[in-house]
Design a protein around this motif. Structure first.
Motif, PDB file in Angstrom:
ATOM      1  N   MET A  39       0.759  -1.060  -0.037  1.00 19.51           N
ATOM      2  CA  MET A  39      -0.014  -0.016   0.056  1.00 19.51           C
ATOM      3  C   MET A  39       0.936   1.226  -0.140  1.00 19.51           C
ATOM      4  SD  MET A  39      -3.389  -0.779   2.487  1.00 19.51           S
ATOM      5  CE  MET A  39      -4.430  -1.773   1.904  1.00 19.51           C
ATOM      6  N   THR A  40       0.275   2.200  -0.679  1.00 23.87           N
ATOM      7  CA  THR A  40       0.838   3.696  -0.696  1.00 23.87           C
ATOM      8  C   THR A  40       0.630   4.551   0.492  1.00 23.87           C
ATOM      9  OG1 THR A  40       1.418   3.516  -2.988  1.00 23.87           O
ATOM     10  CG2 THR A  40       1.484   5.515  -1.814  1.00 23.87           C
ATOM     11  N   GLY A  41       1.236   4.860   1.225  1.00 19.01           N
ATOM     12  CA  GLY A  41       0.940   5.885   2.131  1.00 19.01           C
ATOM     13  C   GLY A  41       0.839   7.276   1.646  1.00 19.01           C
ATOM     14  N   ILE A  42      -0.500   8.092   1.790  1.00 21.63           N
ATOM     15  CA  ILE A  42      -0.546   9.389   1.156  1.00 21.63           C
ATOM     16  C   ILE A  42      -1.191  10.257   2.079  1.00 21.63           C
ATOM     17  CG2 ILE A  42      -3.275   8.592   0.748  1.00 21.63           C
ATOM     18  CD1 ILE A  42      -2.605   9.886  -2.075  1.00 21.63           C
ATOM     19  N   ALA A  43      -1.140  11.572   1.903  1.00 26.11           N
ATOM     20  CA  ALA A  43      -1.744  12.571   2.710  1.00 26.11           C
ATOM     21  C   ALA A  43      -2.529  13.353   2.003  1.00 26.11           C
ATOM     22  CB  ALA A  43      -0.296  13.438   3.286  1.00 26.11           C
ATOM     23  N   LEU A  44      -3.611  13.867   2.556  1.00 27.32           N
ATOM     24  CA  LEU A  44      -4.312  14.984   1.772  1.00 27.32           C
ATOM     25  C   LEU A  44      -3.968  16.446   2.341  1.00 27.32           C
ATOM     26  CD1 LEU A  44      -6.686  16.123   0.201  1.00 27.32           C
ATOM     27  CD2 LEU A  44      -8.243  15.188   1.793  1.00 27.32           C
ATOM     28  N   LEU A  45      -3.513  17.261   1.524  1.00 28.34           N
ATOM     29  CA  LEU A  45      -3.184  18.685   1.825  1.00 28.34           C
ATOM     30  C   LEU A  45      -4.310  19.484   1.299  1.00 28.34           C
ATOM     31  CD1 LEU A  45       0.534  18.809   0.607  1.00 28.34           C
ATOM     32  CD2 LEU A  45      -0.607  17.735   2.508  1.00 28.34           C
ATOM     33  N   GLY A  46      -5.507  19.769   2.073  1.00 29.99           N
ATOM     34  CA  GLY A  46      -6.641  20.469   1.561  1.00 29.99           C
ATOM     35  C   GLY A  46      -7.517  21.237   2.515  1.00 29.99           C
ATOM     36  N   ALA A  47      -8.463  21.836   2.049  1.00 30.34           N
ATOM     37  CA  ALA A  47      -9.219  22.711   2.920  1.00 30.34           C
ATOM     38  C   ALA A  47     -10.603  22.918   2.488  1.00 30.34           C
ATOM     39  CB  ALA A  47      -8.621  24.174   3.107  1.00 30.34           C
ATOM     40  N   GLY A  48     -11.242  22.970   3.194  1.00 37.87           N
ATOM     41  CA  GLY A  48     -12.849  23.264   2.864  1.00 37.87           C
ATOM     42  C   GLY A  48     -13.722  22.010   2.422  1.00 37.87           C
ATOM     43  N   ILE A  49     -14.997  22.448   1.723  1.00 39.13           N
ATOM     44  CA  ILE A  49     -15.740  21.303   1.701  1.00 39.13           C
ATOM     45  C   ILE A  49     -15.370  20.477   0.707  1.00 39.13           C
ATOM     46  CG2 ILE A  49     -18.410  21.296   0.903  1.00 39.13           C
ATOM     47  CD1 ILE A  49     -19.004  23.774   2.007  1.00 39.13           C
ATOM     48  N   PHE A  50     -14.941  20.764  -0.492  1.00 39.49           N
ATOM     49  CA  PHE A  50     -14.548  19.843  -1.536  1.00 39.49           C
ATOM     50  C   PHE A  50     -13.369  18.945  -1.036  1.00 39.49           C
ATOM     51  CE2 PHE A  50     -13.105  18.778  -5.876  1.00 39.49           C
ATOM     52  CZ  PHE A  50     -14.224  18.553  -6.499  1.00 39.49           C
ATOM     53  N   ALA A  51     -12.497  19.181  -0.405  1.00 42.46           N
ATOM     54  CA  ALA A  51     -11.476  18.340   0.001  1.00 42.46           C
ATOM     55  C   ALA A  51     -12.433  17.325   1.080  1.00 42.46           C
ATOM     56  CB  ALA A  51     -10.463  18.863   0.845  1.00 42.46           C
ATOM     57  N   ARG A  52     -13.274  17.827   1.884  1.00 46.23           N
ATOM     58  CA  ARG A  52     -13.929  16.728   2.950  1.00 46.23           C
ATOM     59  C   ARG A  52     -14.771  15.802   2.175  1.00 46.23           C
ATOM     60  NH1 ARG A  52     -14.425  21.242   6.282  1.00 46.23           N
ATOM     61  NH2 ARG A  52     -16.580  21.651   5.783  1.00 46.23           N
ATOM     62  N   GLU A  53     -15.642  16.492   1.306  1.00 46.41           N
ATOM     63  CA  GLU A  53     -16.621  15.670   0.359  1.00 46.41           C
ATOM     64  C   GLU A  53     -16.334  14.838  -0.654  1.00 46.41           C
ATOM     65  OE1 GLU A  53     -19.836  18.337  -0.431  1.00 46.41           O
ATOM     66  OE2 GLU A  53     -20.501  18.791   1.797  1.00 46.41           O
ATOM     67  N   GLU A  54     -15.290  15.269  -1.406  1.00 42.15           N
ATOM     68  CA  GLU A  54     -14.851  14.601  -2.656  1.00 42.15           C
ATOM     69  C   GLU A  54     -13.585  13.824  -2.385  1.00 42.15           C
ATOM     70  OE1 GLU A  54     -16.545  13.977  -5.243  1.00 42.15           O
ATOM     71  OE2 GLU A  54     -18.247  15.459  -5.252  1.00 42.15           O
ATOM     72  N   HIS A  55     -12.418  14.706  -1.962  1.00 45.12           N
ATOM     73  CA  HIS A  55     -11.081  13.942  -2.070  1.00 45.12           C
ATOM     74  C   HIS A  55     -10.953  13.090  -0.909  1.00 45.12           C
ATOM     75  CE1 HIS A  55     -10.356  17.930  -4.198  1.00 45.12           C
ATOM     76  NE2 HIS A  55      -9.745  17.281  -4.899  1.00 45.12           N
ATOM     77  N   LEU A  56     -11.582  13.342   0.008  1.00 45.87           N
ATOM     78  CA  LEU A  56     -11.200  12.541   1.355  1.00 45.87           C
ATOM     79  C   LEU A  56     -12.021  10.992   0.911  1.00 45.87           C
ATOM     80  CD1 LEU A  56      -9.977  12.208   4.010  1.00 45.87           C
ATOM     81  CD2 LEU A  56     -12.204  13.146   5.013  1.00 45.87           C
ATOM     82  N   PRO A  57     -13.296  10.929   0.643  1.00 44.02           N
ATOM     83  CA  PRO A  57     -13.798   9.656   0.196  1.00 44.02           C
ATOM     84  C   PRO A  57     -13.074   8.914  -1.008  1.00 44.02           C
ATOM     85  CG  PRO A  57     -15.190  11.337  -0.227  1.00 44.02           C
ATOM     86  CD  PRO A  57     -14.037  11.961   0.674  1.00 44.02           C
ATOM     87  N   ALA A  58     -12.655   9.844  -2.039  1.00 41.63           N
ATOM     88  CA  ALA A  58     -12.051   9.237  -3.030  1.00 41.63           C
ATOM     89  C   ALA A  58     -10.569   8.597  -2.657  1.00 41.63           C
ATOM     90  CB  ALA A  58     -11.816  10.309  -4.254  1.00 41.63           C
ATOM     91  N   ILE A  59      -9.923   8.968  -1.848  1.00 41.75           N
ATOM     92  CA  ILE A  59      -8.649   8.529  -1.356  1.00 41.75           C
ATOM     93  C   ILE A  59      -9.106   7.214  -0.584  1.00 41.75           C
ATOM     94  CG2 ILE A  59      -6.823   8.712   0.179  1.00 41.75           C
ATOM     95  CD1 ILE A  59      -6.775  11.721  -0.624  1.00 41.75           C
ATOM     96  N   GLU A  60      -9.848   7.301   0.299  1.00 45.25           N
ATOM     97  CA  GLU A  60     -10.329   6.272   1.214  1.00 45.25           C
ATOM     98  C   GLU A  60     -11.022   4.787   0.419  1.00 45.25           C
ATOM     99  OE1 GLU A  60     -10.510   7.999   5.618  1.00 45.25           O
ATOM    100  OE2 GLU A  60     -12.460   8.221   4.309  1.00 45.25           O
ATOM    101  N   ALA A  61     -11.380   5.312  -0.930  1.00 41.29           N
ATOM    102  CA  ALA A  61     -12.000   4.080  -1.834  1.00 41.29           C
ATOM    103  C   ALA A  61     -11.114   3.498  -2.395  1.00 41.29           C
ATOM    104  CB  ALA A  61     -13.235   4.853  -2.486  1.00 41.29           C
ATOM    105  N   VAL A  62      -9.914   3.902  -2.504  1.00 43.19           N
ATOM    106  CA  VAL A  62      -8.837   2.993  -3.101  1.00 43.19           C
ATOM    107  C   VAL A  62      -8.112   2.418  -2.243  1.00 43.19           C
ATOM    108  CG1 VAL A  62      -6.926   3.405  -4.680  1.00 43.19           C
ATOM    109  CG2 VAL A  62      -8.547   5.050  -4.866  1.00 43.19           C
ATOM    110  N   PRO A  63      -8.303   0.741  -2.450  1.00 47.17           N
ATOM    111  CA  PRO A  63      -7.726  -0.258  -1.643  1.00 47.17           C
ATOM    112  C   PRO A  63      -6.052   0.104  -1.599  1.00 47.17           C
ATOM    113  CG  PRO A  63      -9.246  -1.227  -2.961  1.00 47.17           C
ATOM    114  CD  PRO A  63      -9.018   0.266  -3.608  1.00 47.17           C
TER     115      PRO A  63
END
Length: 353
Positions: free
Chosen positions: A1-25
């Protein structure tokens, strides 16, 4: 597995990027960063397992909690950068210099000049480089990909094209109420922030027809005083093959909404919107009769698909061609040309990159 970090802020990061990252095994979320502690903690709290996600921020200053501290972590191999437009290029460069693979949000930078400088530095680095992709999620929409497939299948020579996008960015909209968007310090306001999506969609279908925009002339306006500095552009564009078409993009029409991109060739026409593709071709029997085909799609943002593609690129060691910084640069050049043509009283702008 690849360790990844999300550098973000605001609604889009929470509603789109975060679940997108967590959906990839193949990806494991190790940390999040935002400029303020409160924003970073809110981002971590929205994750699937907040206790396993480290939080980093620059304000207030806390030892061991800065962005540089995050970038020094050996278990973080890649980052997704979803920060305000003007902050992104510097953070992208810092992450790449730290040896991290990067997927950064569109647009690639606030201006073509800034994008060219950053891409030039990246490509000029002779050492083994981390991968850097730019996230244009529209290129991963199933409906748009199907439309491009139909353009290729129909074939023929390009005749004309159009992009029509209408809509209203109201004061109640959650994106409008992001402070850096409400009072933009970058060209074009929402035309830059959202407009690169529409340009990318048009270019994707034109590319399927074997062409791209090379010259344009446009008129711009501010129709809603809240949407500074400009919210509407109407333009004519010419491709490298000499075919002309039209571009209309506005965020100021309260009573009309929707987006449509259409490409017409000598053998048919394909009309796309995010949930439907309409194809018109000849019957093929010499009668001159036409056949219309409609195909519907469920709504999707394409963000999960673009993150999945980035994860696949990390595994393969090679970036997907539609995520390259130079592909994003072409979108930005056309969008900036639309803005500059309008500001200059409909001056003709050449697309050169």
């Amino acid at each position: 597995m690849t360790g990844i970090a999300l550098l973000g802020a605001g609604i889009f990061a929470r509603e789109e990027h975060l679940p997108a990252i967590e959906a990839v095994p193949s990806l494991t979320l190790k940390a999040v960063y935002s400029r303020s502690q409160a924003s970073a903690e809110a981002l971590a709290a929205a994750s699937r397992d907040p206790a396993s996600v480290a939080v980093y921020f620059d304000s207030p200053a806390v030892e061991g909690k800065t962005l540089d501290d995050l970038l020094r972590r050996a278990d973080v191999e890649a980052v997704v950068v979803a920060l305000p437009i003007l902050h992104q290029p510097a953070v992208v460069e810092r992450a790449l210099r730290a040896g991290k693979h990067v997927l950064s949000e569109k647009p690639v930078a606030g201006t073509v000049a800034d994008a060219v400088r950053l891409i030039g530095w990246y490509e000029g680095n002779d050492e083994k480089k981390p991968l850097w992709g730019v996230a244009e999620n529209w290129r991963y929409l199933d409906s748009l990909r199907y439309a491009a497939q139909r353009v290729r299948e129909i074939g023929g020579d390009l005749l004309t094209f159009r992009l029509n996008r209408y809509g209203h960015m109201s004061p109640e909209n959650k994106y409008f109420n992001t402070e850096w968007r409400k009072v933009p310090q970058y060209q074009g306001g929402f035309l830059l922030d959202g407009g690169v999506h529409f340009v990318a969609g048009l270019r994707f279908l034109l590319g399927a027809a074997g062409d791209d925009i090379k010259q344009l002339v446009g008129f711009s306006a501010l129709l809603d005083k809240a949407l500074i500095p400009v919210d509407t552009v109407n333009a004519a564009a010419i491709t490298g093959g000499g075919r002309s078409g039209t571009i209309t993009v506005t965020f100021a029409t309260e009573f009309k909404s929707g987006i449509e991109v259409e490409v017409v060739t000598t053998k048919g026409a394909v009309s796309w919107n995010p949930t439907e593709v309409i194809t018109v071709t000849g019957k093929g029997d010499g009668s001159g009769e036409k056949v219309e085909e409609k195909k519907e799609f469920p709504y999707s943002s394409g963000v999960k698909e673009e993150v999945k593609a980035f994860a696949a690129a990390l595994a393969a060691g090679k970036l997907d061609a539609v995520q390259t910084p130079r592909e994003a640069l072409k979108d930005l050049e056309i969008l900036q040309a639309l803005l500059e043509s309008g500001e200059g009283g409909a001056t003709v702008k050449n697309i050169t990159l």
